[in-house]
Design a protein around this motif. Sequence first.
Motif, PDB file in Angstrom:
ATOM      1  N   GLU A  38      -8.116  -4.711   2.767  1.00 19.75           N
ATOM      2  CA  GLU A  38      -9.065  -5.985   3.028  1.00 19.75           C
ATOM      3  C   GLU A  38      -7.987  -7.109   2.983  1.00 19.75           C
ATOM      4  N   THR A  39      -6.909  -7.073   2.188  1.00 22.62           N
ATOM      5  CA  THR A  39      -6.267  -8.194   2.161  1.00 22.62           C
ATOM      6  C   THR A  39      -4.785  -7.994   2.929  1.00 22.62           C
ATOM      7  N   ARG A  40      -3.951  -8.804   2.994  1.00 17.95           N
ATOM      8  CA  ARG A  40      -2.556  -8.713   3.486  1.00 17.95           C
ATOM      9  C   ARG A  40      -1.593  -8.557   2.631  1.00 17.95           C
ATOM     10  N   GLU A  41      -1.793  -8.449   1.060  1.00 12.32           N
ATOM     11  CA  GLU A  41      -0.910  -8.246   0.368  1.00 12.32           C
ATOM     12  C   GLU A  41      -0.614  -6.703   0.450  1.00 12.32           C
ATOM     13  N   LEU A  42       0.892  -6.404   0.150  1.00 14.87           N
ATOM     14  CA  LEU A  42       1.508  -5.049   0.325  1.00 14.87           C
ATOM     15  C   LEU A  42       2.080  -4.615  -1.122  1.00 14.87           C
ATOM     16  N   LEU A  43       1.920  -3.540  -1.478  1.00 17.90           N
ATOM     17  CA  LEU A  43       2.183  -2.958  -2.571  1.00 17.90           C
ATOM     18  C   LEU A  43       3.368  -1.993  -2.591  1.00 17.90           C
ATOM     19  N   LEU A  44       4.741  -2.396  -3.135  1.00 14.82           N
ATOM     20  CA  LEU A  44       5.789  -1.473  -3.065  1.00 14.82           C
ATOM     21  C   LEU A  44       5.982  -0.534  -4.246  1.00 14.82           C
ATOM     22  N   MET A  45       6.212   0.768  -3.599  1.00 11.70           N
ATOM     23  CA  MET A  45       5.926   1.941  -4.447  1.00 11.70           C
ATOM     24  C   MET A  45       7.207   2.592  -4.523  1.00 11.70           C
ATOM     25  N   SER A  46       7.674   3.290  -5.649  1.00 15.62           N
ATOM     26  CA  SER A  46       9.011   4.235  -5.612  1.00 15.62           C
ATOM     27  C   SER A  46       8.485   5.286  -6.704  1.00 15.62           C
ATOM     28  N   GLY A  47       8.714   6.505  -6.187  1.00 16.60           N
ATOM     29  CA  GLY A  47       8.211   7.738  -7.144  1.00 16.60           C
ATOM     30  C   GLY A  47       6.807   7.658  -7.836  1.00 16.60           C
ATOM     31  N   ASN A  48       5.929   7.357  -7.036  1.00 13.85           N
ATOM     32  CA  ASN A  48       4.609   7.198  -7.393  1.00 13.85           C
ATOM     33  C   ASN A  48       4.205   5.889  -8.427  1.00 13.85           C
ATOM     34  N   LYS A  49       5.303   5.150  -8.623  1.00 11.78           N
ATOM     35  CA  LYS A  49       5.145   3.963  -9.459  1.00 11.78           C
ATOM     36  C   LYS A  49       5.003   2.699  -8.892  1.00 11.78           C
ATOM     37  N   ARG A  50       4.213   1.906  -9.270  1.00 10.49           N
ATOM     38  CA  ARG A  50       4.263   0.511  -8.608  1.00 10.49           C
ATOM     39  C   ARG A  50       5.331  -0.370  -9.064  1.00 10.49           C
ATOM     40  N   ARG A  51       6.085  -0.810  -8.021  1.00 17.04           N
ATOM     41  CA  ARG A  51       7.402  -1.373  -8.574  1.00 17.04           C
ATOM     42  C   ARG A  51       7.132  -3.133  -7.967  1.00 17.04           C
ATOM     43  N   ALA A  52       6.544  -3.338  -7.169  1.00 15.35           N
ATOM     44  CA  ALA A  52       6.365  -4.961  -6.850  1.00 15.35           C
ATOM     45  C   ALA A  52       5.305  -5.263  -6.136  1.00 15.35           C
ATOM     46  N   LEU A  53       4.576  -6.222  -5.966  1.00 20.30           N
ATOM     47  CA  LEU A  53       3.593  -6.656  -5.264  1.00 20.30           C
ATOM     48  C   LEU A  53       3.870  -7.962  -4.556  1.00 20.30           C
ATOM     49  N   LEU A  54       3.741  -7.886  -3.076  1.00 20.83           N
ATOM     50  CA  LEU A  54       4.224  -8.892  -2.060  1.00 20.83           C
ATOM     51  C   LEU A  54       2.835  -9.622  -1.609  1.00 20.83           C
ATOM     52  N   MET A  55       3.126 -10.880  -1.558  1.00 22.80           N
ATOM     53  CA  MET A  55       2.052 -11.697  -1.011  1.00 22.80           C
ATOM     54  C   MET A  55       2.773 -12.709   0.083  1.00 22.80           C
ATOM     55  N   PRO A  56       2.428 -12.679   1.311  1.00 23.69           N
ATOM     56  CA  PRO A  56       2.769 -13.430   2.231  1.00 23.69           C
ATOM     57  C   PRO A  56       2.113 -14.948   2.082  1.00 23.69           C
ATOM     58  N   LEU A  57       2.687 -15.742   1.602  1.00 24.31           N
ATOM     59  CA  LEU A  57       1.713 -16.923   1.221  1.00 24.31           C
ATOM     60  C   LEU A  57       1.347 -17.850   2.591  1.00 24.31           C
ATOM     61  N   ALA A  58       1.913 -17.658   3.665  1.00 25.24           N
ATOM     62  CA  ALA A  58       1.516 -18.569   4.790  1.00 25.24           C
ATOM     63  C   ALA A  58       0.576 -17.757   5.390  1.00 25.24           C
ATOM     64  N   ALA A  59       0.220 -16.665   5.100  1.00 28.82           N
ATOM     65  CA  ALA A  59      -0.813 -15.933   5.818  1.00 28.82           C
ATOM     66  C   ALA A  59      -2.065 -15.971   5.325  1.00 28.82           C
ATOM     67  N   ASN A  60      -3.190 -15.861   5.923  1.00 30.05           N
ATOM     68  CA  ASN A  60      -4.523 -16.043   5.273  1.00 30.05           C
ATOM     69  C   ASN A  60      -4.654 -14.538   4.328  1.00 30.05           C
ATOM     70  N   GLU A  61      -5.398 -14.784   3.538  1.00 36.30           N
ATOM     71  CA  GLU A  61      -5.574 -13.593   2.398  1.00 36.30           C
ATOM     72  C   GLU A  61      -6.196 -12.386   2.913  1.00 36.30           C
ATOM     73  N   TRP A  62      -7.047 -12.728   3.533  1.00 35.33           N
ATOM     74  CA  TRP A  62      -8.249 -11.763   4.162  1.00 35.33           C
ATOM     75  C   TRP A  62      -7.818 -11.287   5.480  1.00 35.33           C
ATOM     76  N   ARG A  63      -7.938  -9.912   5.584  1.00 35.26           N
ATOM     77  CA  ARG A  63      -7.328  -9.442   7.177  1.00 35.26           C
ATOM     78  C   ARG A  63      -8.457  -9.865   8.361  1.00 35.26           C
ATOM     79  N   VAL A  64      -9.720 -10.292   8.035  1.00 30.71           N
ATOM     80  CA  VAL A  64     -10.395 -10.753   9.090  1.00 30.71           C
ATOM     81  C   VAL A  64     -10.112 -12.083   9.424  1.00 30.71           C
ATOM     82  N   GLY A  65     -10.162 -12.472  10.740  1.00 29.93           N
ATOM     83  CA  GLY A  65      -9.907 -13.643  11.263  1.00 29.93           C
ATOM     84  C   GLY A  65      -8.633 -13.917  11.582  1.00 29.93           C
ATOM     85  N   PRO A  66      -8.123 -15.045  12.341  1.00 27.70           N
ATOM     86  CA  PRO A  66      -6.812 -15.321  12.563  1.00 27.70           C
ATOM     87  C   PRO A  66      -6.087 -15.961  11.503  1.00 27.70           C
TER      88      PRO A  66
END
Length: 664
Positions: free
Chosen positions: A517-545
């Motif tokens: 639903e959102t444009r955030e990305l989860l960076l994984m390694s070995g089935n573990k959460r390593r980092a959460l990436l948020m592109p601040l210049a992008a709209n949070e939700w995938r709907v709309g331009p």
Amino acid sequence: MTLTSTAPSPRKRSNKSAKRAITPDFGVPVSADQWETLQSELENTDLRSRSAAKYFGQDAAGGAIYLWGMATAMHGPTTVLQQKLAELATRVDGEGGQTSDADQEMLATESQRLIDRVFNDEMSGIDAAETILWAAAMPSLSRILPREVWWHCGEQLMQIRADAALRSDATSPLHLLLAGELGLTLAWGLGGLPSCQALVEPAVEAVTVFLEGEGESIDRSVTKACELRLIVASLVRCERLFPLVSKRKFKKRAREIAAEFATWMAALARHDGTQVFSYADADECDVDCMAYSSAADSSSKTRTRRKTSSRVKASQNELHGLMKAASDFDNESLTPALAAALGQSHSGGQLAWEVSLPEAMWHSEAGKTLAMLPQWDVRRGRTFVDYSAEDVRVELTAGRQSILTGEHQTMIRVNGVDQQPDGEWECTCEYTDDDVHLIEIEQPFTGGVVLQRQWMLVRDDCCVMVSDAVLPRTKKASDEVSAVTKTKSGEPEPAPEIVCVSRLPLAPGVEVVEDDETRELLLMSGNKRRALLMPLAANEWRVGPSACQVTVSEDRHLVVTTSGQGAVYSPVWLDLQPRRARRKRTWRQLTVAENLSIIPRNVAAGFRVQTGSEHWVVYRSMSAGGPRSVMGKHLIADFFAARFHPGDGGMEELVTVDDTSGSE
């Protein structure tokens, strides 16, 4: 009567002087008799007592002390030649056996390369270190190489040292290695030759002058970060050779400068003992930070390293090799720093730990190399930036896990036309305190624009923000970004359309999980959460331009594409704290006002980031003006970052940057 003469009877003349051979020396031909005399002298009791095995102790096992830093500099394993020379340089008297025919043939062949080697300012640190290896092995080589070949090798070593002393800059690493250590090594191992003994004073002077260069010598050494360990290893050997050849010791200031070199080495180390921006693996770098397991390992023809996992190495909680030797320059500071860099211990919030450790941000503006550490404990992660080339190299770790590794490239299009870099990267802003580390670098592009890149590390929060801003080159043009120009016909002419494409290199083993639903990305390694990436210049939700999009390329890069008119600001927020990845999070683009009017994002932009109960605010100006307000905060600044406390609406300032006083 018999007369007896009182004159003394003639004595038989001694022929000792007739049998005494003339001491051979480089620069003149050597006869067969002189060669035999020299070989005997190189094996007599006095000269055998100068062996590296005796004075360097365990560090000499397997030739380790002469191989320190070689694998890192070469981005891979040391060569058979280097290993053989190191073995010969540190061979224990009466041990080591005979040199095989294959080794003799190799040494004879490779010696010609040494004879043909000529000093020049572009000589690599690897070639310089290998030259020292030849010098250290010369006593043992006297029984392996033919007389003429050995003699030519010695003469060439003398010539290389002389050329380096005359032609290298005193602050150049080559001056330390070749004018300094090479001379000390020849004076120590071949001290029976008058010309080698005469090298003591000039060699000591070369090392001293290099260290007196202080910051300039360090900057020039960090320029080639992969060769830094060669320099630290040389300083360790030089300190040990000083009293052996000259009865002097490193002065207090010399040890302090040597300790600063060693601290740079610690700051640029990964947890497994390898060095950032080097492709040598942990086993190849064992010689830099581990001891050999037994004497049998060091005497074997093929050097055998201990194959232990990184976890076992870290648990040993003891420094070895180059790391241990370098820590002796300043035990109080370097020992805990190196232990923390290798993950062998951690602060645990103890004040004494923090007091004894060096600063947590290391930046060489001349060397264009940067290390940003939240703490010295490697488990807190590290950020490294090398902006000496056209494309910036970066390594970012979350704990011990690499997240980004490789070249951070940016492509810019102005009105649909691709632009090219038009100059080198330069540092325009640097700031560090207990809250943040911040650096801003800038590179001019064609098309009348400039690329500004920021790296900001929020230390306690384990968050990193990396941003690209594309601005008009001149300040005047920047001030007119929002102004409407007119064509000859009087019609308004819009600001140029700018597209900024930033490519962040993913580390091996890192997988990207996109949210539905959102444009955030989860960076994984070995089935573990390593980092959460948020592109601040992008709209949070995938709907709309959205003016910003993030995709994953086939060559494993995070591609952040941001468009705008006149100027573009594209920040990416990386939350490196895994426990926060499970919390609710969001980010918002904030309204920025000036003179009671909302201003567009190509003039100034603001963002709020929230993870659970923790909030941060970021503001960036693309043109002069103000005061401006964002979330009730009035600003006259180029950049502002703060923690936001929603309970009382207050902001805890992290850093403020303006164009007149730098950072505050």
